[in-house]
Enzyme design. Sequence first.
Site, short mmCIF file in Angstrom:
data_model
loop_
_atom_site.label_atom_id
_atom_site.label_comp_id
_atom_site.label_asym_id
_atom_site.label_seq_id
_atom_site.Cartn_x
_atom_site.Cartn_y
_atom_site.Cartn_z
N LYS A 1 0.84 -1.21 0.00
CA LYS A 1 0.00 0.00 0.00
C LYS A 1 0.88 1.26 0.00
CE LYS A 1 -1.99 2.23 3.38
NZ LYS A 1 -2.68 2.51 4.63
N ASP B 1 -6.68 1.01 0.97
CA ASP B 1 -6.71 1.25 2.41
C ASP B 1 -8.09 0.82 2.91
OD1 ASP B 1 -8.51 3.20 1.70
OD2 ASP B 1 -7.64 4.74 2.99
#
Length: 206
Positions: free
Chosen positions: A115, A134
């Site tokens: 991420k 997320d």
Amino acid sequence: MGEILRLLDETYPKADCALHHRNAWELLAATILSAQCTDKRVNEVTPALFQKYPTMRDFAAVSQAELAQDIRSTGFFNNKAKSLIGAAKKIVGEFGGKVPRTMDDLLTVPGAARKTANVVLGTAYGIAEGVVVDTHVQRIAQRLGLTRNSDPKRIEQDLMAVLPREKWIKFSHQVILHGRALCIARKPKCAECPLNGVCRAKDKTA
Ligand code: SF4
């Protein structure tokens, strides 16, 4: 998918990364600090932090105990200090002080999982290697029926399959804004949501 993208563009035309930064290193550092913490809090901490430690080499040289105190209010400060120092040392030592521009290299940097790497590549460099997943993207991709998975890596694969590549970066920025404004985790504000007509979420409130 086309209608979802059109509505997101219409509703969040200027969506961008909420973490304040002036370069790729500051974005990487801010993203590491944002784990389990709000972007707002991170933005309160980073101005003084980057004033005290203006370069990556300053982060590589500080003690973990001192840095931990400087970032205390972001939570998990010992781990985050360790990651920041480790990341700075790695990039200075192995990448000539330049934040890497590939996923493979970024994933070798302490504190940078997929991420974080996607945030840095997409926002700092404009390189679409993947989609940032997320908690907001995870929830909203599920609600909009873009994935049936719950594992972020699989959700990312699903999104990469349905989104045109030129949307990979902006889509996450837009969805994160949407998750904060309307499609909140508990009690989404569906009556006010421009995507209501294309959303089949089981927990819709209107
Ligand atoms: S209609 Fe409700 S659940 Fe669906 S995207 Fe909008 S806010 Fe989220």
